[in-house]
Design a protein around this motif. Structure first.
Motif, mmCIF file in Angstrom:
data_model
loop_
_atom_site.group_PDB
_atom_site.id
_atom_site.type_symbol
_atom_site.label_atom_id
_atom_site.label_comp_id
_atom_site.label_asym_id
_atom_site.label_seq_id
_atom_site.Cartn_x
_atom_site.Cartn_y
_atom_site.Cartn_z
ATOM 1 N N ALA A 370 0.815 -1.219 0.000
ATOM 2 C CA ALA A 370 0.000 0.000 0.000
ATOM 3 C C ALA A 370 0.846 1.266 0.000
ATOM 4 N N GLY A 371 2.107 1.153 -0.363
ATOM 5 C CA GLY A 371 2.996 2.295 -0.275
ATOM 6 C C GLY A 371 2.872 3.300 -1.388
ATOM 7 N N GLU A 372 2.099 2.995 -2.430
ATOM 8 C CA GLU A 372 1.958 3.909 -3.571
ATOM 9 C C GLU A 372 0.917 4.991 -3.287
ATOM 10 N N HIS A 373 0.859 5.970 -4.182
ATOM 11 C CA HIS A 373 -0.086 7.076 -4.071
ATOM 12 C C HIS A 373 -1.512 6.546 -3.954
ATOM 13 N N CYS A 374 -2.235 7.037 -2.979
ATOM 14 C CA CYS A 374 -3.620 6.633 -2.696
ATOM 15 C C CYS A 374 -3.763 5.142 -2.393
ATOM 16 N N GLN A 375 -2.666 4.498 -2.015
ATOM 17 C CA GLN A 375 -2.690 3.112 -1.562
ATOM 18 C C GLN A 375 -3.364 2.169 -2.564
ATOM 19 N N VAL A 376 -3.170 2.463 -3.864
ATOM 20 C CA VAL A 376 -3.886 1.673 -4.866
ATOM 21 C C VAL A 376 -3.427 0.222 -4.945
ATOM 22 N N GLY A 377 -2.373 -0.136 -4.243
ATOM 23 C CA GLY A 377 -1.992 -1.539 -4.187
ATOM 24 C C GLY A 377 -2.775 -2.337 -3.162
ATOM 25 N N ASN A 378 -3.485 -1.657 -2.255
ATOM 26 C CA ASN A 378 -4.221 -2.363 -1.208
ATOM 27 C C ASN A 378 -5.374 -1.491 -0.719
ATOM 28 N N LEU A 379 -6.387 -1.364 -1.543
ATOM 29 C CA LEU A 379 -7.530 -0.519 -1.181
ATOM 30 C C LEU A 379 -8.347 -1.112 -0.042
ATOM 31 N N ARG A 380 -8.344 -2.427 0.093
ATOM 32 C CA ARG A 380 -9.085 -3.012 1.201
ATOM 33 C C ARG A 380 -8.493 -2.563 2.522
ATOM 34 N N LEU A 381 -7.161 -2.521 2.614
ATOM 35 C CA LEU A 381 -6.510 -2.046 3.826
ATOM 36 C C LEU A 381 -6.785 -0.567 4.039
ATOM 37 N N ALA A 382 -6.597 0.243 2.994
ATOM 38 C CA ALA A 382 -6.744 1.692 3.143
ATOM 39 C C ALA A 382 -8.162 2.089 3.505
ATOM 40 N N THR A 383 -9.150 1.535 2.824
ATOM 41 C CA THR A 383 -10.527 1.912 3.132
ATOM 42 C C THR A 383 -10.951 1.371 4.492
ATOM 43 N N GLY A 384 -10.372 0.254 4.899
ATOM 44 C CA GLY A 384 -10.635 -0.219 6.254
ATOM 45 C C GLY A 384 -10.151 0.773 7.293
ATOM 46 N N VAL A 385 -8.960 1.333 7.070
ATOM 47 C CA VAL A 385 -8.434 2.357 7.977
ATOM 48 C C VAL A 385 -9.349 3.581 7.990
ATOM 49 N N VAL A 386 -9.784 4.014 6.821
ATOM 50 C CA VAL A 386 -10.633 5.204 6.724
ATOM 51 C C VAL A 386 -11.937 5.012 7.475
ATOM 52 N N TYR A 387 -12.638 3.910 7.199
ATOM 53 C CA TYR A 387 -13.966 3.754 7.784
ATOM 54 C C TYR A 387 -13.912 3.298 9.238
ATOM 55 N N ASP A 388 -12.862 2.613 9.639
ATOM 56 C CA ASP A 388 -12.700 2.347 11.073
ATOM 57 C C ASP A 388 -12.531 3.659 11.826
ATOM 58 N N TRP A 389 -11.705 4.549 11.259
ATOM 59 C CA TRP A 389 -11.477 5.853 11.901
ATOM 60 C C TRP A 389 -12.764 6.674 11.935
ATOM 61 N N LEU A 390 -13.514 6.664 10.848
ATOM 62 C CA LEU A 390 -14.773 7.410 10.834
ATOM 63 C C LEU A 390 -15.774 6.786 11.809
ATOM 64 N N ASP A 391 -15.815 5.464 11.897
ATOM 65 C CA ASP A 391 -16.706 4.809 12.865
ATOM 66 C C ASP A 391 -16.423 5.344 14.279
ATOM 67 N N GLU A 392 -15.143 5.405 14.614
ATOM 68 C CA GLU A 392 -14.762 5.845 15.969
ATOM 69 C C GLU A 392 -14.982 7.351 16.147
ATOM 70 N N THR A 393 -14.652 8.132 15.126
ATOM 71 C CA THR A 393 -14.704 9.581 15.243
ATOM 72 C C THR A 393 -16.130 10.110 15.272
ATOM 73 N N LEU A 394 -16.989 9.555 14.431
ATOM 74 C CA LEU A 394 -18.354 10.073 14.326
ATOM 75 C C LEU A 394 -19.287 9.464 15.354
ATOM 76 N N SER A 395 -18.794 8.500 16.117
ATOM 77 C CA SER A 395 -19.651 7.909 17.156
ATOM 78 C C SER A 395 -19.574 8.701 18.453
ATOM 79 N N THR A 396 -18.618 9.629 18.543
ATOM 80 C CA THR A 396 -18.424 10.367 19.796
ATOM 81 C C THR A 396 -19.240 11.652 19.792
#
Length: 396
Positions: A370-396
């Motif tokens: 996932a080291g390339e621009h916009c993590q296009v080598g591993n979108l499952r990892l990157a989007t997991g990070v994004v939505y896990d963070w949003l789950d935690e951030t928007l639940s507070t």
């Protein structure tokens, strides 16, 4: 991460197309079979072969739809969209093939998403005497829901964001999702000649205006996800609009001129004081020897509405978050790739240090794929990070 070509421009765009396999927008065999027919640096073959693949997959989609096989048709239309978009990519901005190829990419996306269990709503957002095109994807259920507004950057189409931002993953987690295009992007650029502007708070603002009062929108939980150059646009909007509850820079784009100068910083600084004639001449020479340099200059002149390389380098300096970072008061997630060849990692680190609001930096590695621009080598990892963070951030 090398996929097929030795040249960076063709290889990264191949990886970009391949990445959308994660969310149904490509198949590895179709991508790899296509690039096998292309010589590195041959932009005509790039167009011909990607369009050939796109047309074949679109025929498959149409045949499946006619036979009542809607799921097969859906995914084939979505793959055809990616291949048409990729075919268009390296065409000169004034090439007569560019507009119809773009229109096929948009049409196949719409045909595919029309076959979703819950098709998106197409919207036209009022904006300075015209409208901005977009889509609203509803996750379903009752009651107010958090909404993620995704925006692209320098060369993406809002349809592409369905895959790059992992819209199926967001919907599965209960988010409604808005995709849209602003000046310098997609249809507004191609159809109306609207070029980029640095003050994107005036672009995102009308989108949030349009969301207010809509059924199911929880106005206290509206988040921005800005992809690539959108990693400048989204934080810029967050600096001026307190309706934004969370902001994701995916990837970061803290300072566009400094990012453009990363490979030759001394030369870039010297050229700021050089005569326009010299700057333009050097850019022309570079374009003759590099597909990437030629494409970057041509596309930049189109997107920013400038006439020369000299004017472009002055324009890029307007796109810096440094003067407004202190104004951002919502939690911000900054993604970065250690091998990003567009934006140096140190700019992400500097951006996070400058933020006074709660900030999280996630650096993705080559080992993670996932080291390339916009993590296009591993979108499952990157989007997991994004939505896990949003789950935690928007639940507070």
């Amino acid at each position: 991460m090398r996929v097929h070509f030795s040249g960076r421009a063709f290889d990264y765009q191949t990886l970009r197309a391949l990445a959308y396999t994660t969310f149904g927008g490509a198949e590895p065999g179709e991508v790899l079979a296509t690039v096998e027919r292309i010589d590195d640096g041959d932009t005509e073959a790039w167009y011909d072969e990607w369009r050939r693949t796109a047309a074949r997959v679109e025929r498959t989609a149409e045949e499946a739809r006619e036979a009542g096989h809607d799921r097969t048709a859906r995914f084939a239309f979505l793959r055809a969209h990616t291949y048409y978009r990729t075919a268009e990519f390296f065409l000169p901005t004034d090439d007569p093939r560019r507009r119809p190829t773009y229109e096929r990419s948009r049409a196949t996306f719409r045909s595919g998403t029309a076959l979703l269990d819950v098709p998106p709503e197409r919207v036209a957002i009022p904006y300075e005497g015209t409208t901005l095109p977009g889509y609203v994807f509803a996750s379903g259920g009752t009651g107010p829901r958090p909404t993620v507004v995704c925006l692209g950057g320098f060369d993406s189409l809002c349809e592409e964001l369905y895959f790059l931002c992992g819209v199926p993953e967001a919907l599965a987690r209960g988010y409604d999702v808005v995709l849209f295009e602003g000046p310098g992007q997609g249809a507004p650029l191609r159809e109306e000649g609207l070029t980029a502007r640095p003050d994107w708070e005036h672009v995102v603002g009308p989108v949030l205006d349009a969301l207010e009062g809509r059924e199911h929108v929880d106005e206290s939980r509206m988040a921005l996800v800005g992809v690539s150059f959108g990693g400048y646009y989204a934080p810029r909007a967050a600096a001026f609009d307190d309706r934004i509850a969370a902001c994701v820079a995916f990837d970061h784009m803290h300072d566009l001129w400094r990012a453009s100068a990363v490979e030759t910083p001394r030369l870039a600084r010297a050229l700021l004081y050089a005569p326009d004639r010299l700057v333009n001449a050097l850019a022309a020479v570079g374009g003759r020897f590099s597909v990437e340099a030629r494409w970057l200059l041509s596309n930049s002149r189109w997107v920013f509405g400038v006439d020369s390389a000299a004017e472009l380098q002055r324009t890029l300096r307007e796109y810096s978050l440094t003067p407004v970072t202190h104004r951002i008061d919502c939690p911000t997630l900054v993604l970065a790739g250690e091998d990003d060849h567009f934006v140096p990692l140190e700019l992400a680190e500097e951006f996070v240090e400058d933020l006074t609001a709660p900030a999280t930096l996630r650096v993705f590695t080559a080992e993670e794929g996932a080291g390339e621009h916009c993590q296009v080598g591993n979108l499952r990892l990157a989007t997991g990070v994004v939505y896990d963070w949003l789950d935690e951030t928007l639940s507070t």
